[in-house]
Enzyme design. Structure first.
Site, PDB file in Angstrom:
ATOM      1  N   GLY A 162     112.819 102.084  55.192  1.00 46.55           N
ATOM      2  CA  GLY A 162     113.167 100.685  55.426  1.00 46.55           C
ATOM      3  C   GLY A 162     112.102  99.750  54.888  1.00 46.55           C
ATOM      4  N   THR A 164     113.414  96.988  52.262  1.00 43.81           N
ATOM      5  CA  THR A 164     114.210  95.800  51.946  1.00 43.81           C
ATOM      6  C   THR A 164     114.766  95.164  53.230  1.00 43.81           C
ATOM      7  OG1 THR A 164     114.851  96.915  49.909  1.00 43.81           O
ATOM      8  CG2 THR A 164     116.150  94.993  50.535  1.00 43.81           C
ATOM      9  N   THR A 196     119.260 103.597  52.580  1.00 45.41           N
ATOM     10  CA  THR A 196     120.063 104.801  52.308  1.00 45.41           C
ATOM     11  C   THR A 196     119.824 105.819  53.418  1.00 45.41           C
ATOM     12  OG1 THR A 196     119.834 104.359  49.951  1.00 45.41           O
ATOM     13  CG2 THR A 196     120.488 106.597  50.573  1.00 45.41           C
ATOM     14  N   ARG A 301     142.287 114.926  22.832  1.00 45.29           N
ATOM     15  CA  ARG A 301     143.293 113.873  22.818  1.00 45.29           C
ATOM     16  C   ARG A 301     143.647 113.522  21.364  1.00 45.29           C
ATOM     17  NH1 ARG A 301     146.930 110.821  25.957  1.00 45.29           N
ATOM     18  NH2 ARG A 301     147.054 108.697  25.130  1.00 45.29           N
ATOM     19  N   GLN A 312     136.355 107.471  12.752  1.00 45.25           N
ATOM     20  CA  GLN A 312     134.942 107.082  12.614  1.00 45.25           C
ATOM     21  C   GLN A 312     134.454 106.250  13.793  1.00 45.25           C
ATOM     22  OE1 GLN A 312     134.593 105.134   8.828  1.00 45.25           O
ATOM     23  NE2 GLN A 312     134.952 107.004   7.668  1.00 45.25           N
ATOM     24  N   GLY A 372     140.110 105.741  27.079  1.00 46.68           N
ATOM     25  CA  GLY A 372     141.298 104.885  27.120  1.00 46.68           C
ATOM     26  C   GLY A 372     141.713 104.597  28.558  1.00 46.68           C
ATOM     27  N   GLU A 396     115.243 100.179  43.854  1.00 44.23           N
ATOM     28  CA  GLU A 396     113.920 100.644  43.407  1.00 44.23           C
ATOM     29  C   GLU A 396     113.359  99.763  42.299  1.00 44.23           C
ATOM     30  OE1 GLU A 396     112.534 103.663  44.533  1.00 44.23           O
ATOM     31  OE2 GLU A 396     114.229 104.407  45.690  1.00 44.23           O
ATOM     32  N   GLY A 397     113.616  98.473  42.395  1.00 45.13           N
ATOM     33  CA  GLY A 397     113.151  97.526  41.387  1.00 45.13           C
ATOM     34  C   GLY A 397     114.250  97.263  40.384  1.00 45.13           C
TER      35      GLY A 397
HETATM   36  P1  FAD Z   1     116.955  90.020  44.878  1.00 44.27           P
HETATM   37  O1  FAD Z   1     115.514  90.377  44.998  1.00 44.27           O
HETATM   38  O2  FAD Z   1     117.445  88.890  45.695  1.00 44.27           O
HETATM   39  O3  FAD Z   1     117.267  89.739  43.345  1.00 44.27           O
HETATM   40  C1  FAD Z   1     118.483  89.119  42.911  1.00 44.27           C
HETATM   41  C2  FAD Z   1     118.388  88.904  41.410  1.00 44.27           C
HETATM   42  O4  FAD Z   1     117.272  88.048  41.107  1.00 44.27           O
HETATM   43  C3  FAD Z   1     118.132  90.192  40.639  1.00 44.27           C
HETATM   44  O5  FAD Z   1     118.824  90.161  39.417  1.00 44.27           O
HETATM   45  C4  FAD Z   1     116.648  90.173  40.378  1.00 44.27           C
HETATM   46  O6  FAD Z   1     116.255  90.914  39.233  1.00 44.27           O
HETATM   47  C5  FAD Z   1     116.421  88.674  40.170  1.00 44.27           C
HETATM   48  N1  FAD Z   1     115.029  88.299  40.414  1.00 44.27           N
HETATM   49  C6  FAD Z   1     114.334  88.330  41.573  1.00 44.27           C
HETATM   50  N2  FAD Z   1     113.071  87.929  41.377  1.00 44.27           N
HETATM   51  C7  FAD Z   1     112.951  87.639  40.062  1.00 44.27           C
HETATM   52  C8  FAD Z   1     111.886  87.185  39.220  1.00 44.27           C
HETATM   53  N3  FAD Z   1     110.654  86.965  39.702  1.00 44.27           N
HETATM   54  N4  FAD Z   1     112.141  86.988  37.917  1.00 44.27           N
HETATM   55  C9  FAD Z   1     113.373  87.232  37.399  1.00 44.27           C
HETATM   56  N5  FAD Z   1     114.419  87.666  38.127  1.00 44.27           N
HETATM   57  C10 FAD Z   1     114.206  87.871  39.445  1.00 44.27           C
HETATM   58  N6  FAD Z   1     115.929  99.400  49.967  1.00 44.27           N
HETATM   59  C11 FAD Z   1     115.180 100.117  50.856  1.00 44.27           C
HETATM   60  O7  FAD Z   1     114.189  99.611  51.381  1.00 44.27           O
HETATM   61  N7  FAD Z   1     115.529 101.390  51.190  1.00 44.27           N
HETATM   62  C12 FAD Z   1     116.623 102.011  50.653  1.00 44.27           C
HETATM   63  O8  FAD Z   1     116.898 103.185  50.977  1.00 44.27           O
HETATM   64  C13 FAD Z   1     117.453 101.263  49.750  1.00 44.27           C
HETATM   65  N8  FAD Z   1     118.612 101.807  49.267  1.00 44.27           N
HETATM   66  C14 FAD Z   1     119.475 101.001  48.563  1.00 44.27           C
HETATM   67  C15 FAD Z   1     120.764 101.470  48.252  1.00 44.27           C
HETATM   68  C16 FAD Z   1     121.663 100.635  47.590  1.00 44.27           C
HETATM   69  C17 FAD Z   1     123.051 101.126  47.320  1.00 44.27           C
HETATM   70  C18 FAD Z   1     121.271  99.337  47.171  1.00 44.27           C
HETATM   71  C19 FAD Z   1     122.222  98.440  46.435  1.00 44.27           C
HETATM   72  C20 FAD Z   1     120.000  98.884  47.455  1.00 44.27           C
HETATM   73  C21 FAD Z   1     119.091  99.686  48.175  1.00 44.27           C
HETATM   74  N9  FAD Z   1     117.835  99.202  48.548  1.00 44.27           N
HETATM   75  C22 FAD Z   1     117.046  99.941  49.421  1.00 44.27           C
HETATM   76  C23 FAD Z   1     117.463  97.822  48.247  1.00 44.27           C
HETATM   77  C24 FAD Z   1     117.063  97.584  46.806  1.00 44.27           C
HETATM   78  O9  FAD Z   1     115.821  98.138  46.529  1.00 44.27           O
HETATM   79  C25 FAD Z   1     117.127  96.062  46.564  1.00 44.27           C
HETATM   80  O10 FAD Z   1     118.510  95.721  46.515  1.00 44.27           O
HETATM   81  C26 FAD Z   1     116.427  95.632  45.300  1.00 44.27           C
HETATM   82  O11 FAD Z   1     115.031  95.769  45.446  1.00 44.27           O
HETATM   83  C27 FAD Z   1     116.748  94.172  44.923  1.00 44.27           C
HETATM   84  O12 FAD Z   1     116.600  93.321  46.004  1.00 44.27           O
HETATM   85  P2  FAD Z   1     117.779  92.313  46.363  1.00 44.27           P
HETATM   86  O13 FAD Z   1     119.047  93.065  46.401  1.00 44.27           O
HETATM   87  O14 FAD Z   1     117.370  91.576  47.588  1.00 44.27           O
HETATM   88  O15 FAD Z   1     117.869  91.309  45.146  1.00 44.27           O
END
Ligand code: FAD
Length: 417
Positions: A162, A164, A196, A301, A312, A372, A396-397
């Site tokens: 945990g 996020t 997750t 297919r 091509q 298709g 993961e970023g």
């Molecule tokens: P945000 O941070 O709000 O970003 C939204 C958009 O803004 C993105 O396109 C981002 O690239 C962009 N952005 C943000 N800051 C900047 C910047 N400085 N410059 C340019 N663009 C920027 N987290 C956990 O802790 N544990 C887990 O087990 C885990 N599992 C996951 C499983 C799933 C299916 C998903 C979808 C997510 C999971 N996560 C987990 C969370 C995941 O790591 C985050 O969703 C991710 O880090 C992005 O954070 P956010 O969704 O809040 O997007």
């Protein structure tokens, strides 16, 4: 249009209870792994033997069931004992704690094969090994290691991570979850999102700020008073995974549950480096699955009187796919070699995560085109992989965050804010 039943059963029943409109041109058992530059020659025999064992397991035990689980949004938990038997849970950790003691090359190849089946299952293995077992092993006490690592390696306990939160994703420095010291205990309060495994987890690695704003890690059993882990069940991606919230309402844990070996964001970030490394390999597996389905279809297919693989424009798609996969395989091999030499930098993982996620998404999209109309059905694995990869490129970023990591590395300028 009337539904035309197939002349014979498709090779991989999607198990979703629906009729097929055509016989599938995809046979999972006919999978041929692309190895255009004979990378196998660079791998130790032990590594290819383990990879082939996981490959066979995925073909025989995973591919046949995972589409049905994704359709129904259920996690195939019956596979957990097999994951443990194959050493997929904590493969690089020492045998003393139930780990496999394997090299990072082996770890990567394992994740590649599991994600060839489905990214949700690789996510389960990555979270267990890299986000739960790794911090316990790296930063935990001997008692914490003995309590959790063997059980996690055996699949007898499930863990989650945990970091996020609903309002905090790409910038974990802003986390709002708090840990307040109270005598020999800590009291945790906050809300984690996108965790997750959490709904089925026995233990959560929770990152929280103390009263001095220092980030600390805690091992929190999910049956403690004040912990709830409601599932997030409205996703179109990683549908065969369990994805959840973790709500911490004044949860009391003893100081013995704190990970004493680390303070600050380097704790969670170091775990992410381990998991991202696995993602670099896993995404190649997803791309290999999509490429193979497209290649089989192109040979089987026919349109305009000949196999579509004889056109091509179809060949160009397949060549672009195998070219992209080959480059990513080379990147992974070098990354794994550096990691095994203890010389891998997190920025190098960022570059590979960024490249390989985008590569796999592009391969999936192109493979879908080669298929298709059939490509949007569950007779083929491609739409499932494509939808999964939309999560993998974000978690993961995100792609953008890894761009900024490498951008800072090559310019010396921080462009995050
Ligand atoms: P945000 O941070 O709000 O970003 C939204 C958009 O803004 C993105 O396109 C981002 O690239 C962009 N952005 C943000 N800051 C900047 C910047 N400085 N410059 C340019 N663009 C920027 N987290 C956990 O802790 N544990 C887990 O087990 C885990 N599992 C996951 C499983 C799933 C299916 C998903 C979808 C997510 C999971 N996560 C987990 C969370 C995941 O790591 C985050 O969703 C991710 O880090 C992005 O954070 P956010 O969704 O809040 O997007």
């Amino acid at each position: 249009m009337p539904v035309v039943m197939p002349a014979s059963d498709p090779p991989s029943p999607p198990q979703n209870g629906r009729a097929h409109s055509a016989s599938s041109t995809w046979d999972p058992a006919a999978f041929e792994a692309p190895d255009y530059y004979d990378l196998d020659a660079l791998l130790p025999a032990e590594a290819t033997a383990i990879r082939d064992e996981v490959r066979t397991f995925v073909t025989e035990e995973v591919v046949s069931v995972v589409e049905g689980h994704a359709q129904k949004a259920t996690f195939p938990d019956h596979l957990i004992p097999a994951f443990a038997d194959l050493g997929l849970l904590g493969p690089t950790l020492p045998a003393q704690y139930g780990g496999g003691g394997h090299s990072n090359l082996v770890y990567g190849l394992m994740m590649q094969e599991v994600e060839r089946g489905d990214s949700a299952l690789r996510s389960f293995c990555s979270v267990t090994g890299s986000l739960v077992m790794y911090p316990i092993w790296q930063y935990g006490t001997e008692a914490q290691k003995e309590r959790w690592l063997p059980q996690l390696a055996q699949g007898e306990a499930v863990g989650c991570f945990g970091l996020t939160e609903p309002e905090v994703g790409s910038n974990p420095a802003q986390m709002q979850t708090r840990a307040r010291r109270d005598g020999d205990d800590w009291v945790l309060s906050g809300h984690k999102r996108w965790s997750t495994n959490a709904t089925i987890a026995d233990v959560a690695v929770i990152w929280a700020k103390d009263e001095d704003d220092v980030v600390r890690g805690f091992l929190v059993e999910t049956d403690r008073d004040g912990v709830s882990t409601p599932p997030i069940d409205d996703t179109w991606s990683l549908r065969a995974a369990v994805t959840s919230e973790v709500v911490l309402d004044d949860v009391r844990v003893p100081d013995a549950h704190r990970l004493p070996g680390v303070e600050g964001l380097k704790g969670p970030l170091s775990c992410l480096t381990q998991a991202r490394y696995g993602i670099c390999w896993g995404t190649v597996g997803a791309a290999m699955a999509c490429y193979d389905a497209a290649r089989q279809h192109a040979r089987n297919r026919s349109q305009f009187g000949k196999p579509i693989g004889g056109f091509q424009l179809v060949q160009e798609r397949l060549v672009e796919m195998v070219q992209a996969i080959t480059k990513a395989q080379l990147l992974n091999w070098r990354l794994g070699t550096l990691k095994d030499e203890d010389a891998m930098r997190p920025q190098q993982v960022s570059l590979a995560k960024r490249n390989n996620c985008e590569m796999a998404l592009e391969v999936a999209r192109s493979a879908r085109q080669v298929l298709g109309g059939n490509g949007v059905t569950s007779q083929y694995p491609v739409m499932r992989h494509m939808a999964n990869l939309e999560s993998v490129v974000t978690y993961e970023g995100t792609h953008e965050i890894h761009t900024l990591v490498v951008g800072e590395d090559v310019t010396g300028e921080n462009a995050f804010t």
